[in-house]
Design an enzyme around this catalytic site. Structure first.
Site, PDB file in Angstrom:
ATOM      1  N   ASN A  68     -32.139  -4.470  -1.471  1.00  0.00           N
ATOM      2  CA  ASN A  68     -31.533  -3.583  -0.462  1.00  0.00           C
ATOM      3  C   ASN A  68     -30.104  -3.219  -0.842  1.00  0.00           C
ATOM      4  O   ASN A  68     -29.140  -3.542  -0.160  1.00  0.00           O
ATOM      5  CB  ASN A  68     -31.593  -4.208   0.942  1.00  0.00           C
ATOM      6  CG  ASN A  68     -30.897  -5.552   1.028  1.00  0.00           C
ATOM      7  OD1 ASN A  68     -30.802  -6.281   0.052  1.00  0.00           O
ATOM      8  ND2 ASN A  68     -30.404  -5.891   2.202  1.00  0.00           N
TER       9      ASN A  68
ATOM     10  N   ARG B 287     -25.714  -7.607  -4.358  1.00  0.00           N
ATOM     11  CA  ARG B 287     -25.001  -6.346  -4.030  1.00  0.00           C
ATOM     12  C   ARG B 287     -24.563  -5.578  -5.283  1.00  0.00           C
ATOM     13  O   ARG B 287     -25.367  -5.063  -5.985  1.00  0.00           O
ATOM     14  CB  ARG B 287     -23.799  -6.616  -3.111  1.00  0.00           C
ATOM     15  CG  ARG B 287     -24.046  -7.605  -1.962  1.00  0.00           C
ATOM     16  CD  ARG B 287     -24.790  -7.021  -0.806  1.00  0.00           C
ATOM     17  NE  ARG B 287     -24.682  -7.855   0.405  1.00  0.00           N
ATOM     18  CZ  ARG B 287     -25.629  -7.980   1.326  1.00  0.00           C
ATOM     19  NH1 ARG B 287     -26.780  -7.340   1.217  1.00  0.00           N
ATOM     20  NH2 ARG B 287     -25.450  -8.727   2.400  1.00  0.00           N
TER      21      ARG B 287
ATOM     22  N   HIS C  97     -37.694 -16.870   4.376  1.00  0.00           N
ATOM     23  CA  HIS C  97     -36.974 -17.413   5.544  1.00  0.00           C
ATOM     24  C   HIS C  97     -37.777 -17.474   6.841  1.00  0.00           C
ATOM     25  O   HIS C  97     -37.431 -16.841   7.845  1.00  0.00           O
ATOM     26  CB  HIS C  97     -35.678 -16.643   5.802  1.00  0.00           C
ATOM     27  CG  HIS C  97     -35.776 -15.140   5.775  1.00  0.00           C
ATOM     28  ND1 HIS C  97     -36.739 -14.429   6.426  1.00  0.00           N
ATOM     29  CD2 HIS C  97     -35.006 -14.219   5.154  1.00  0.00           C
ATOM     30  CE1 HIS C  97     -36.559 -13.146   6.211  1.00  0.00           C
ATOM     31  NE2 HIS C  97     -35.534 -12.984   5.433  1.00  0.00           N
TER      32      HIS C  97
ATOM     33  N   HIS D  76     -28.680 -11.840  -2.326  1.00  0.00           N
ATOM     34  CA  HIS D  76     -28.251 -10.439  -2.308  1.00  0.00           C
ATOM     35  C   HIS D  76     -26.966 -10.345  -3.126  1.00  0.00           C
ATOM     36  O   HIS D  76     -25.884 -10.641  -2.609  1.00  0.00           O
ATOM     37  CB  HIS D  76     -28.006  -9.977  -0.874  1.00  0.00           C
ATOM     38  CG  HIS D  76     -29.236 -10.048   0.001  1.00  0.00           C
ATOM     39  ND1 HIS D  76     -30.068  -8.972   0.221  1.00  0.00           N
ATOM     40  CD2 HIS D  76     -29.786 -11.080   0.697  1.00  0.00           C
ATOM     41  CE1 HIS D  76     -31.062  -9.331   1.023  1.00  0.00           C
ATOM     42  NE2 HIS D  76     -30.920 -10.608   1.337  1.00  0.00           N
TER      43      HIS D  76
ATOM     44  N   ASP E 225     -30.764 -17.187   0.983  1.00  0.00           N
ATOM     45  CA  ASP E 225     -30.547 -15.870   1.582  1.00  0.00           C
ATOM     46  C   ASP E 225     -29.050 -15.552   1.610  1.00  0.00           C
ATOM     47  O   ASP E 225     -28.501 -15.135   2.638  1.00  0.00           O
ATOM     48  CB  ASP E 225     -31.176 -15.743   2.973  1.00  0.00           C
ATOM     49  CG  ASP E 225     -31.318 -14.286   3.399  1.00  0.00           C
ATOM     50  OD1 ASP E 225     -30.923 -13.379   2.624  1.00  0.00           O
ATOM     51  OD2 ASP E 225     -31.830 -14.036   4.510  1.00  0.00           O
TER      52      ASP E 225
HETATM   53  O1  DOR Z   1     -29.353 -11.761   7.517  1.00  0.00           O
HETATM   54  C1  DOR Z   1     -29.807 -10.973   6.714  1.00  0.00           C
HETATM   55  N1  DOR Z   1     -29.023 -10.341   5.807  1.00  0.00           N
HETATM   56  N2  DOR Z   1     -31.099 -10.717   6.758  1.00  0.00           N
HETATM   57  C2  DOR Z   1     -31.620  -9.733   6.008  1.00  0.00           C
HETATM   58  O2  DOR Z   1     -32.802  -9.582   6.027  1.00  0.00           O
HETATM   59  C3  DOR Z   1     -30.761  -8.847   5.183  1.00  0.00           C
HETATM   60  C4  DOR Z   1     -29.574  -9.559   4.755  1.00  0.00           C
HETATM   61  C5  DOR Z   1     -28.546  -8.658   4.121  1.00  0.00           C
HETATM   62  O3  DOR Z   1     -28.872  -7.958   3.146  1.00  0.00           O
HETATM   63  O4  DOR Z   1     -27.391  -8.682   4.553  1.00  0.00           O
HETATM   64 ZN    ZN Z   2     -32.293 -11.634   2.454  1.00  0.00          ZN
HETATM   65 ZN    ZN Z   3     -34.692 -11.134   4.957  1.00  0.00          ZN
END
Ligand code: DOR
Ligand code: ZN
Ligand code: ZN
Length: 448
Positions: A95, A65, A237, A63, A310
């Protein structure tokens, strides 16, 4: 000819073996691998003095961001963390703010990234509400779609079986993988409501709301709805024994399914969360010892295809304030994953070959990155260079990531990425970023 660079005295991971050799890099490609005497002249020569050269590692679950969430991480800080952690390519999750789920949002994101990234970056898109937009998203260069099932993130209504089925068919036709966060929203919401009503807000309540059953239910639902649709599924995951069994069974039945595990699910347990509290809140959550053992067994059996960090950065404040129901889930992982796994290699929990397979070869194959994933003449000069014997203590305060915390802070590890070459360019040297923002590439479908 005069090559750009010759790296001599390498111990390189070639076709499953560690070979003493030199590598000539030219115009971003591996020009030649061979004896030092066979190397062309070069503008620059580097003596690696026996350091281990691995194919550039690829983290398919990151991620990054930026945009509206740049206060947590941005393309520069996130890809600095990647380079520091030994990754030459990452795949960015959708996301974001705005959510990546249209050709336009993807295009904007790629344009911002191109000016700032230090390693190669590919992109996922969430599933859009209007499925006809999916082909434009792939044409724009998305390497895959993401389906987040724990809550509504994308445009497509995840409660609607028929819509999901249609989406699976469309992704199947487009030929890219669909990465799935498998946790069943309906079950989470119902359990959480009951627990909140009972005024429960401790870690035990969080773990109950995100039970093992929640994961299995989502996996089963996706497998059922996607049967005969031609979609290639990649389960992110996986954290439970039952989840792994469902994936293994689908594989045995000939379904196009791959799966991933994370270092935190392999190395931390729910007991750690019970001790340390919401800093360790992550989804799916940490599990008990029997599930952790199942993850390790599935690595050995080949049921697990990919390791993914992740990497999910948040601010310290977001991690530590508020109730367990509002806490931001996840933790940074780019700068800890490789040293943690190399330490496990040393402890014979897995082999170096598996690390390369799970963090380079299989990611490249699954996401169609033809020129990457192994050290071969003609491939892209993405190299992860490791000092296999270097012991050090993880220090989260020194992370390049904006998220300067980690459940692995102060862990003693052995095996350190010391140089990262991306497209032939040295980007990280002894922990320092030595390349300019924007020197990485945005990788669009096809791995070009
Ligand atoms: O722990 C997580 N963080 N699981 C997720 O699915 C989303 C992610 C996030 O974007 O912070
Ligand atoms: Zn993730
Ligand atoms: Zn996830």
């Amino acid at each position: 000819m005069i090559a750009d660079n010759v790296l001599k005295n390498a111990k390189a991971y070639l076709n499953g073996q560690i070979v003493d050799c030199s590598l000539a890099l030219d115009e971003g490609k591996i020009h030649k691998i061979g004896k030092e005497s066979q190397m062309p002249n070069a503008d620059e020569k580097v003596n690696l003095r026996g350091l281990l050269v691995l194919p550039g590692l690829i983290d398919v679950h990151v991620h990054l961001r930026d945009e509206g969430k740049a206060y947590k991480e941005d393309f520069y800080s996130g890809t600095s963390a990647a380079a520091a952690g030994g990754f030459t390519m990452v795949l960015d999750m959708p996301n974001n703010d705005p959510v990546t789920m249209s050709a336009m949002s993807l295009k904007n994101r790629m344009a911002i990234a191109q000016r700032r990234v230090l390693v190669n970056v590919g992109f996922y898109s969430e599933l859009p509400k209007n499925l006809t937009e999916m082909k434009d998203i792939v044409a724009e260069g998305a390497l895959g779609f993401k389906l987040f099932m724990a809550s509504q993130v994308g445009g497509l209504n995840i409660d609607d079986d028929a819509a999901l089925q249609e989406a699976f068919r469309e992704v199947g036709e487009l030929g890219v993988p669909l990465a799935v966060h498998a946790e069943d929203k309906t079950l989470i919401t119902a359990t959480e409501a009951k627990l909140r009503q009972a005024k429960k807000s401790d870690t035990a309540a969080f773990l109950k709301a995100h039970s093992e059953e929640v994961e299995l239910k989502a996996i089963q639902r996706v497998l059922t709805l996607s049967a005969e649709t031609g979609v290639r599924l990649h389960f992110c995951h996986i954290s439970t024994q039952e989840g792994l069994n469902a994936v293994a069974e689908a594989k045995r039945a000939g379904r196009a399914v791959t799966c991933e595990v994370t270092p935190h699910h392999l190395l931390l347990s729910r007991a750690d969360m019970e001790r340390q509290g919401q800093m360790l809140a992550v989804l799916p959550p940490l599990r008990s010892k029997n599930h952790i053992q199942a993850l390790w067994n599935s690595l050995a059996d080949g049921v697990v295809d990919v390791l993914g960090s992740d990497h999910a950065p948040h601010t310290l404040d977001e991690k530590s304030s508020g109730s367990i129901w509002d806490v931001k889930v996840g933790m940074p992982g780019l700068e800890t994953s490789l040293p943690l796994l190399l330490t496990q290699v040393r402890r014979k929990q897995l082999s170096l070959g598996q690390v390369v397979q799970l963090f380079a070869e299989n990611p490249a194959r699954i996401y169609g990155l033809d020129g990457r994933g192994s050290l071969e003449q003609g491939k892209n000069a993405d190299l992860t260079i490791v000092d296999f014997n270097r012991e050090f203590k993880i220090d989260a305060s020194k992370f390049k990531s904006k998220a300067k915390f980690s459940p692995f802070d102060k862990w003693q590890v052995v095996g350190k990425p010391v140089k990262t070459y991306v497209n032939g360019l040295l980007v990280m040297d002894e922990g320092e970023i030595v390349a300019k923002a924007g020197s990485g590439k945005v990788i669009r479908g096809g791995g070009k």
